[in-house]
Design a protein around this motif. Structure first.
Motif, mmCIF file in Angstrom:
data_model
loop_
_atom_site.group_PDB
_atom_site.id
_atom_site.type_symbol
_atom_site.label_atom_id
_atom_site.label_comp_id
_atom_site.label_asym_id
_atom_site.label_seq_id
_atom_site.Cartn_x
_atom_site.Cartn_y
_atom_site.Cartn_z
ATOM 1 N N PRO A 47 6.086 12.877 7.749
ATOM 2 C CA PRO A 47 6.325 11.552 7.120
ATOM 3 C C PRO A 47 7.769 10.907 7.631
ATOM 4 C CG PRO A 47 6.521 13.133 5.471
ATOM 5 C CD PRO A 47 5.866 13.903 6.785
ATOM 6 N N VAL A 48 7.742 9.684 7.853
ATOM 7 C CA VAL A 48 8.960 9.074 8.157
ATOM 8 C C VAL A 48 9.034 7.560 7.389
ATOM 9 C CG1 VAL A 48 10.236 7.923 9.956
ATOM 10 C CG2 VAL A 48 9.186 9.874 10.480
ATOM 11 N N GLY A 49 10.187 7.278 6.572
ATOM 12 C CA GLY A 49 10.048 6.139 5.880
ATOM 13 C C GLY A 49 10.221 5.079 6.604
ATOM 14 N N VAL A 50 9.922 3.843 6.119
ATOM 15 C CA VAL A 50 10.231 2.370 6.760
ATOM 16 C C VAL A 50 10.214 1.476 5.756
ATOM 17 C CG1 VAL A 50 8.027 2.068 7.328
ATOM 18 C CG2 VAL A 50 9.872 0.792 8.623
ATOM 19 N N VAL A 51 11.059 0.461 5.805
ATOM 20 C CA VAL A 51 10.995 -0.521 4.718
ATOM 21 C C VAL A 51 10.051 -1.845 4.914
ATOM 22 C CG1 VAL A 51 12.503 -2.344 3.724
ATOM 23 C CG2 VAL A 51 13.443 -0.048 4.231
ATOM 24 N N GLY A 88 14.752 12.325 -2.131
ATOM 25 C CA GLY A 88 13.667 13.139 -3.033
ATOM 26 C C GLY A 88 12.745 14.058 -2.171
ATOM 27 N N ARG A 89 13.132 14.248 -0.850
ATOM 28 C CA ARG A 89 12.223 14.938 0.215
ATOM 29 C C ARG A 89 10.774 14.515 0.147
ATOM 30 N NH1 ARG A 89 12.410 20.791 -0.370
ATOM 31 N NH2 ARG A 89 11.904 20.758 1.757
ATOM 32 N N GLU A 90 10.530 13.066 0.058
ATOM 33 C CA GLU A 90 9.292 12.558 0.559
ATOM 34 C C GLU A 90 9.090 12.254 1.911
ATOM 35 O OE1 GLU A 90 9.339 8.991 -1.864
ATOM 36 O OE2 GLU A 90 9.244 10.029 -3.851
ATOM 37 N N VAL A 91 10.152 11.885 2.371
ATOM 38 C CA VAL A 91 10.229 11.946 3.930
ATOM 39 C C VAL A 91 11.156 12.583 4.860
ATOM 40 C CG1 VAL A 91 9.199 9.556 3.943
ATOM 41 C CG2 VAL A 91 11.587 9.717 3.718
#
Length: 345
Positions: A47-51, A88-91
């Motif tokens: 998982p990689v976050g993006v806005v 939070g270690r979601e990504v």
């Protein structure tokens, strides 16, 4: 006169055969689990976050996703939510862009260095393909004395190992099921003291002795105590209900499946499908995640591991106490049974 040795042999052979078959099965499962899970890690859906609304970053991640399932974009409403997801270690990382057209990759290598290295490598290639400069910042780096990020896993394994070994030692010495609630209480207290001592020793080792971490040591000691006590109570409950068979089941859950499925050696996304979610409920995985939260992250990443270990402690306590009421008292009424024969066990 000759019948007595023959009778003893008839009693001894099935028990010995069962023990050997059981150890053979555990050893086979150990080899299959470790080799099967770790011989060829294949990352998928890291998982990689993006806005949302960051069109340049979204386009790069969409292009990567079209080519491979290695990386999975996780969308957030705003930068603050993306930052919460990272801490939070979601990504493992967050990709964003600047008005000047530069891409920014913010990682948290303390979550799993192998995962952040993979993300950095893949997105560096994608940025080069798009002819867009990429700047990488490690927001939560691992300790310089633990560049591969394995100390939390090995620390958690030692704590879990110490917890279930303490329970097993008491079960062998005193009997697996206590004969009264008072004796069960004394056993629980003994395991709690053992957990505290083990956690303090472990914290001193990774702190002042080996100098891996020099901060948050009281928190780390508290985490260690909880992890060791959770493992001890799970083992005590299973052994109280199942006896010697319970010891084998504990080894299967906490070691054979627990260690490779903890997400400590490799990030969960690198493991075979049947092990990927195991770290979120097994004791070694929860302990590993909670250690990382204690030394690298904050409460945002600690909520579920803390709650999970507390659930295991509660279930262990209930399991041991109910086994005492059912098996322990029943055995106490039968002369000659080897269950908690010593006083105040």
């Amino acid at each position: 006169m000759d019948e007595e040795p023959e009778l003893r042999t008839r009693e001894w052979l099935p028990r010995t055969a069962a023990l050997l078959v059981g150890t053979l099965a555990l050893a086979t499962a150990f080899i299959a689990a470790y080799v099967g899970a770790l011989h060829q890690p294949t990352p998928r859906d890291v998982p990689v976050g993006v806005v949302l609304g960051d069109q340049r970053a979204q386009a790069v991640l969409a292009g990567v996703r079209d080519r491979t399932d290695t990386i999975k974009p996780i969308e957030y409403d705003d930068p603050a939510a993306a930052d919460d997801g990272l801490l939070g270690r979601e990504v493992y990382a967050v990709l964003s862009s600047t008005p000047e057209g530069k891409l920014l990759l913010t990682t948290a290598s303390a979550s799993a260095p192998a995962a952040t290295e993979l993300v950095t490598q893949v997105l560096t290639t994608a940025a080069g393909r798009a002819r867009t400069p990429l700047e990488v910042t490690d927001e939560v780096p691992v300790s310089a004395d633990d560049p591969r990020g394995l100390v939390p896993f090995y620390l958690a394994v030692g704590l879990v190992l110490g917890g279930y070994l303490a329970s097993t030692a008491l079960g062998i010495s005193l009997g697996t099921a206590p004969r009264s609630l008072r004796r069960a209480g004394l056993r629980i207290a003994s395991l709690a003291v053992h957990a505290v001592l083990l956690a303090v020793i472990a914290t001193l080792l990774v702190g002042p002795v080996l100098d891996v971490w020099d901060h948050d040591l009281p928190t780390l000691a508290a985490v260690g105590m909880l992890a060791a006590f959770a493992a001890a109570m799970v083992a005590a409950a299973v052994q109280a209900w199942l006896g010697l068979l319970g010891t084998g089941l504990v080894i299967l859950l906490l070691v054979v499946l627990g260690n490779p499925g903890s997400g400590g050696i490799y990030a969960p996304e690198f493991l075979p499908a049947f092990l990927r979610g195991m770290h979120r409920w097994n004791v070694p995985g929860l302990a590993t995640d909670l250690v990382k939260s204690a030394v690298y992250f904050d409460l945002r990443s600690a909520r579920w591991p803390l709650a999970g270990l507390l659930v295991w402690v509660t279930l262990g306590l209930l399991g041991l106490l109910t086994a005492t009421l059912v098996r322990g008292r029943r055995a106490a009424r039968r002369p000659g049974r080897q269950v908690d024969t010593r006083p105040d066990a």
